[in-house]
Motif scaffolding. Sequence first.
Motif, PDB file in Angstrom:
ATOM      1  N   TYR A 104      21.889   6.773  14.971  1.00  0.00           N
ATOM      2  CA  TYR A 104      21.679   7.114  13.854  1.00  0.00           C
ATOM      3  C   TYR A 104      22.774   6.336  12.997  1.00  0.00           C
ATOM      4  N   SER A 105      23.924   5.698  13.445  1.00  0.00           N
ATOM      5  CA  SER A 105      25.025   5.166  12.716  1.00  0.00           C
ATOM      6  C   SER A 105      25.619   6.224  12.211  1.00  0.00           C
ATOM      7  N   ASP A 106      25.657   7.445  12.824  1.00  0.00           N
ATOM      8  CA  ASP A 106      26.463   8.786  12.570  1.00  0.00           C
ATOM      9  C   ASP A 106      25.833   9.294  11.600  1.00  0.00           C
ATOM     10  N   SER A 107      24.692   9.257  10.967  1.00  0.00           N
ATOM     11  CA  SER A 107      23.801  10.056  10.033  1.00  0.00           C
ATOM     12  C   SER A 107      23.234  11.245  10.843  1.00  0.00           C
ATOM     13  N   TYR A 108      24.150  12.231  11.302  1.00  0.00           N
ATOM     14  CA  TYR A 108      23.554  13.356  12.092  1.00  0.00           C
ATOM     15  C   TYR A 108      23.859  14.483  11.728  1.00  0.00           C
ATOM     16  N   MET A 109      24.582  14.923  10.439  1.00  0.00           N
ATOM     17  CA  MET A 109      25.055  16.230  10.338  1.00  0.00           C
ATOM     18  C   MET A 109      23.824  17.303  10.240  1.00  0.00           C
ATOM     19  N   MET A 110      23.012  16.659   9.477  1.00  0.00           N
ATOM     20  CA  MET A 110      21.797  18.005   9.311  1.00  0.00           C
ATOM     21  C   MET A 110      20.689  17.573  10.665  1.00  0.00           C
ATOM     22  N   ILE A 165      26.895  20.865   4.053  1.00  0.00           N
ATOM     23  CA  ILE A 165      28.164  20.406   3.999  1.00  0.00           C
ATOM     24  C   ILE A 165      28.978  21.060   4.936  1.00  0.00           C
ATOM     25  N   THR A 166      29.989  20.348   5.457  1.00  0.00           N
ATOM     26  CA  THR A 166      31.142  20.714   6.612  1.00  0.00           C
ATOM     27  C   THR A 166      32.632  20.345   6.181  1.00  0.00           C
ATOM     28  N   GLY A 191      25.540  16.054   3.936  1.00  0.00           N
ATOM     29  CA  GLY A 191      24.432  15.385   4.531  1.00  0.00           C
ATOM     30  C   GLY A 191      23.219  15.884   3.830  1.00  0.00           C
ATOM     31  N   ALA A 192      22.143  15.244   4.067  1.00  0.00           N
ATOM     32  CA  ALA A 192      20.726  15.509   3.701  1.00  0.00           C
ATOM     33  C   ALA A 192      19.779  15.084   4.601  1.00  0.00           C
ATOM     34  N   LEU A 193      18.692  15.792   4.876  1.00  0.00           N
ATOM     35  CA  LEU A 193      17.753  15.356   5.785  1.00  0.00           C
ATOM     36  C   LEU A 193      16.274  15.682   5.358  1.00  0.00           C
ATOM     37  N   TYR A 194      15.281  14.611   5.297  1.00  0.00           N
ATOM     38  CA  TYR A 194      14.037  14.912   4.869  1.00  0.00           C
ATOM     39  C   TYR A 194      12.936  14.877   5.914  1.00  0.00           C
ATOM     40  N   ALA A 242      20.788  11.103   5.216  1.00  0.00           N
ATOM     41  CA  ALA A 242      21.924  10.218   4.643  1.00  0.00           C
ATOM     42  C   ALA A 242      23.282  11.359   4.702  1.00  0.00           C
ATOM     43  N   ASP A 243      24.188  10.521   5.173  1.00  0.00           N
ATOM     44  CA  ASP A 243      25.639  11.532   5.291  1.00  0.00           C
ATOM     45  C   ASP A 243      26.573  10.640   4.530  1.00  0.00           C
TER      46      ASP A 243
END
Length: 413
Positions: A29-35, A252-253, A312-315, A324-325
């Motif tokens: 995910y190109s590091d878009s992974y927080m959520m 958020i982290t 980060g956000a996840l839909y 998106a991160d």
Amino acid sequence: MKKLPLILICLAVLSGLTAGSNTGLPLLYSDSYMMRANGSEANYWNPALLTETGDVWLPALNSGIFIANNAFDLDFYNYIMKKGFISEADKQNLLNMIDGSVRLSVSGQSSVIGFTLGNVALSSSVHYHAKAALSEQYLKLLLYGNEEEHYEFSEKHNHLASLSFADITVGMGDIRLPLPESVPPIKLGWSASALIGIEDIHTANYSGTFSSTIDGLSLHQNLTLRTGGGGIGFKGMLGLASEPVKNLQVGITMDNIFGEIRWGLVRENLHYRFDADSVYVADLQEDFYTSENWTDKADAFSTKLPLEFRFGALYKTKQINLSADYVIATDESILTSNVGRLSIGAELVPIPVLPIHLGWSPGSKTLPWRISYGLGIRLKPLEFGLGIQSFESVLPSYKTKGLALGTYFRFWM
């Protein structure tokens, strides 16, 4: 003299064997992974997401590796080799691509073990990171010769760093904050990592000059590498997660809290010095330079891990989800960047057992833009897959300035 080339050779070898500060699936995910993180991976991305759903990691099967640079690709190399010469326009194009210095980044992480019990997780991974930069001025000298009378080389554009360590991490999540009913529920999580330092190499001091005058050519280079081996350290992470509206999760982290590795078993300074004064072409057949190298014991030192913030956000929908991160650190280091970086990820599920992973990041002045592709198989209780990432090229090709590979495999309980 013998130790310095040996270290550089070892770094080159390691670059090929290990190379992201993430395990395999985040890379896709190109590091878009927080959520997106759950199970053992939440320890590294957002421990607030640790829930009753449990998983088990196996050694080495969750791994990520990348190597990238900011300037060169095989397409340009093949173009020059086919022509057999480099034109003035080619020289200028090459310098335009460099932007101050040639920069190489290598990074990787591989799982050792991980499992979750309820909202508690225990995980362990091995990490490797390396960065190197070589000044554009050196390439100018090579391409154009000594057009200027005096060149200054500084540590800003010439440096080398390598860091490897293992972690043993415990985390707890899904802790509900006591808030009024009118406020959407917010979950809190934390993780704490004991860090076992393997090696650290970094440029402690560098300076260089080159001059061309009527008195001849002069070159001076001074380099000190500081090395450490066998260290212990710690870092912590705090995370928050919430679902303010249906299907949309945000979080958020704050990572690297009290982050530090203290080196104690091996501590050395490797010094290298090269001097050549008032050299003429006629002198090149003689010993026209002096060089020396020596090693001494270094004082105790620590590798600091700057605080890093991620938003980060996840839909989610049934057949597609988007994330998106945005990540930024308080300082530049081998692990972090104080230049903000955005990444966007998507998962397509045309068939429930066959998820398709996509990712894109516009990059920054320190890292090229990149795009990721991955394919997985979900057969509860198993999930596994693999993928690839390309830097500054939509698909892996001769125009690629870097490549990354990722694999993941886990059991769900």
